[in-house]
Enzyme design. Structure first.
Site, mmCIF file in Angstrom:
data_model
loop_
_atom_site.group_PDB
_atom_site.id
_atom_site.type_symbol
_atom_site.label_atom_id
_atom_site.label_comp_id
_atom_site.label_asym_id
_atom_site.label_seq_id
_atom_site.Cartn_x
_atom_site.Cartn_y
_atom_site.Cartn_z
ATOM 1 N N SER A 444 -19.797 7.108 12.891
ATOM 2 C CA SER A 444 -19.096 5.612 12.975
ATOM 3 C C SER A 444 -19.057 5.121 11.460
ATOM 4 O O SER A 444 -18.210 4.341 11.137
ATOM 5 C CB SER A 444 -19.909 4.780 13.878
ATOM 6 O OG SER A 444 -19.342 3.318 13.847
ATOM 7 N N PHE A 447 -16.529 6.137 9.116
ATOM 8 C CA PHE A 447 -15.117 5.931 9.422
ATOM 9 C C PHE A 447 -15.037 4.031 8.979
ATOM 10 O O PHE A 447 -14.045 3.860 8.647
ATOM 11 C CB PHE A 447 -14.650 5.860 10.792
ATOM 12 C CG PHE A 447 -14.062 7.236 11.273
ATOM 13 C CD1 PHE A 447 -12.740 7.554 10.929
ATOM 14 C CD2 PHE A 447 -14.934 8.312 11.548
ATOM 15 C CE1 PHE A 447 -12.325 8.903 11.329
ATOM 16 C CE2 PHE A 447 -14.664 9.539 11.772
ATOM 17 C CZ PHE A 447 -13.257 9.929 11.678
ATOM 18 N N HIS A 448 -16.060 3.594 9.204
ATOM 19 C CA HIS A 448 -16.175 2.297 9.080
ATOM 20 C C HIS A 448 -15.925 1.923 7.352
ATOM 21 O O HIS A 448 -15.219 1.325 6.979
ATOM 22 C CB HIS A 448 -17.502 1.507 9.190
ATOM 23 C CG HIS A 448 -17.285 0.907 10.614
ATOM 24 N ND1 HIS A 448 -17.453 1.717 11.777
ATOM 25 C CD2 HIS A 448 -17.196 -0.070 11.117
ATOM 26 C CE1 HIS A 448 -17.471 0.786 12.630
ATOM 27 N NE2 HIS A 448 -17.294 -0.319 12.412
ATOM 28 N N GLU A 449 -16.586 3.058 6.433
ATOM 29 C CA GLU A 449 -16.323 2.925 5.089
ATOM 30 C C GLU A 449 -15.012 3.270 4.818
ATOM 31 O O GLU A 449 -14.547 2.796 3.549
ATOM 32 C CB GLU A 449 -17.508 3.923 4.457
ATOM 33 C CG GLU A 449 -17.300 4.010 2.915
ATOM 34 C CD GLU A 449 -17.922 2.850 2.396
ATOM 35 O OE1 GLU A 449 -17.890 2.531 1.167
ATOM 36 O OE2 GLU A 449 -18.694 1.992 3.179
#
Length: 522
Positions: A444, A447-449
């Site tokens: 997670s 993917f946020h980065e």
């Protein structure tokens, strides 16, 4: 309450007084019971409601002859107009104020808790306090809106919706459209795999290449072209969704082929009906899956009977309104705050805290509007148009008592994907539960980065650190929940660290890094 307190019941004077009291009590209308505090008179009876609190009933005090005589006297005087020691009866109406709550009546009868005490606070209705919070919220935000308009004027303009710079983002649009090549390629590979034209190791290798290219291709396009941040974020979100869907499609088909090729006849026969459905890969089901509001592939989904066109129109109107509200808050509040602030890690710590707290309220409003627009309005609109039946896109995450519980309730499509394709496969391969949770948070965070750092062209890993910081918070809130049962401490910690401090800090960090990058490039 004891209306008469005399032991000499046989005395004639006492009997006369009792008769007068009984007449006053019977003169009250049958449908007009009177209540003051705890002194209650039953509207359907001439006796008191709490006879057990006041003493023995009159049947035990008076003998049968006295009661018969009193009843006869009451019948003869029932329709007469009289005044008897403050009890006034006139045309069927009686004033009972003089004897309904006598000075000698006990005012305290049983043990009671204060409404706000710990034992009784959750037994009370707090609707009035909730209304007070709404009134205060409206008043405070109304003052802030007026103050902001007086200080900055109306800042929002048409450039928020469309600008000349958006025309330069056509390569990203073409990249987004070309993402359809990857599911088609994955379908062709799966078709050959089901027909046993290629071996499973080759299938796995080709799918790894396809899924990796599907995520790196948009990253390259964003870094290659100088586009708007919003355009880059939109493309990366589409690319991440496309990658998750492709992974689910490949993983599901691989699992079904494993079941078909299993040598365990009992297992195969028990699941033969499902295997027949999955045996031949259906292109229509893949196309439906790629546009459906889900990340978990299956051959068929629960479907609704029809499309509610009026309902869809109402949701679209709400979507436009709340999107406009988001734009207004960003342009009118967030932009001036971040432009007038210094880098939160370079300067006075108290100044940085003040900037973060000032930014937290409008940032929270934008975040809540984003959640409502995407997870409720948009996904439900898409589900209605596709007649997609399972619309549990979120649960009551706002009531989560731990950070771990919040992540299970906040984004149900992603949560179901992680459980199905990451968490339980890790457990089946012997990975401990704690390590599996850590892997889920790591993915997670990556993917946020990608969704934030790539469009901003900055790789400082602020988003990655923010998500990974959730792991110690999970341990902390789980410990507090186990120590203080039914505690909302974890919920308070979530709101404080995630919404009040975490997100505003990330906004300030990325904004100043982007500004510094532009200054250095000049």
């Amino acid at each position: 309450m004891a209306l008469l307190d005399t032991p000499d019941i046989g005395d004639s004077t006492t009997t006369t007084a009792i008769r007068g009291e009984i007449r006053r009590r019977k003169s009250v209308k049958a449908d007009a019971g009177f209540e003051i505090g705890d002194g209650l008179y039953d509207s359907s009876s001439s006796s008191r409601t709490n006879s057990s609190d006041d003493g023995e009933s009159l049947n035990n005090v008076f003998n049968e002859n006295d009661k018969q005589q009193i009843g006869a006297d009451d019948e003869t005087r029932g329709n007469e107009e009289k005044i008897d020691q403050g009890g006034v009866k006139k045309e069927g109406e009686t004033s009972v104020l003089h004897y309904a709550y006598r000075p000698s009546s006990p005012a305290h009868r049983r043990i009671k808790e204060s409404p706000l005490s710990s034992d009784a606070i959750f037994k009370q209705s707090h609707a009035g306090l909730f209304n007070l919070c709404i009134v205060v919220l409206v008043a405070v935000n109304g003052r802030l809106i007026i103050e902001n308009l007086m200080k900055y004027g109306l800042l929002i303009n048409s450039n928020f919706w469309f600008s000349s710079r958006s025309l330069r983002d056509w390569p990203l649009l073409m990249c987004c459209l070309s993402l359809l090549i990857f599911p088609i390629t994955a379908y062709l590979v799966e078709k050959l795999a089901w027909k046993k034209r290629i071996l499973d190791p080759v299938v796995i290798t080709v799918h790894v290449i396809i899924t990796t290219t599907a995520i790196l291709y948009p990253v390259f396009m964003i870094l290659r072209f100088d586009s708007a941040v919003l355009s880059g974020v939109s493309l990366m979100l589409c690319a991440c969704i496309n990658w998750l869907k492709l992974t689910s499609f490949v993983h599901t088909n691989y699992d079904m082929r494993s079941l078909v090729n299993s040598t365990d006849k009992g297992e195969t026969e028990s699941k033969s009906s499902k295997n027949e459905l999955f045996y031949d890969v259906d292109f229509k089901s893949l196309i439906y899956f790629m546009v459906a509001p889900t990340l978990c592939y299956q051959i068929s989904y629960p479907r609704t009977a029809f499309i509610r066109k009026g309902w869809v129109l109402r949701q679209l109107i709400k979507l436009i309104i709340f999107t406009g509200l988001m734009g207004f808050i960003i342009e009118q509040y967030i932009n001036p705050i971040v432009k007038n602030s210094r880098h939160p890690l370079k300067g006075d710590i108290l100044y940085a805290i003040e900037r973060v707290l000032k930014l937290s309220v409008p940032n929270l409003y934008v975040w809540l509007c984003m959640f409502y627009c995407f997870f409720h309005l948009w996904l439900n609109i898409l589900a209605e148009l596709l007649r997609f039946g399972d619309r549990e896109f979120y649960k009551d995450w706002w009531n989560a008592q731990t950070i771990e519980e919040y992540w299970r309730l906040w984004n149900m499509p992603v949560h179901k994907w992680i459980v199905r394709h990451l968490y339980f496969p890790c457990l089946r391969n012997g990975i401990p539960k704690g390590a599996a949770i850590l892997i889920a948070f790591f993915m997670s965070a990556v993917f946020h980065e990608l969704c934030i750092a790539v469009p901003c062209h900055i790789f400082k890993f602020w988003a990655f650190i923010g998500i990974m910081f959730q792991v110690p918070l999970v341990l902390l809130t789980n410990y507090l929940q186990n120590k203080f049962q039914n505690s909302m401490v974890g919920n308070i910690i979530f709101w404080c660290f995630f919404s009040i401090l975490g997100q505003p800090m990330c906004v300030l960090l990325y904004y100043h890094d982007v500004m510094n990058q532009k200054v250095n490039s000049k």
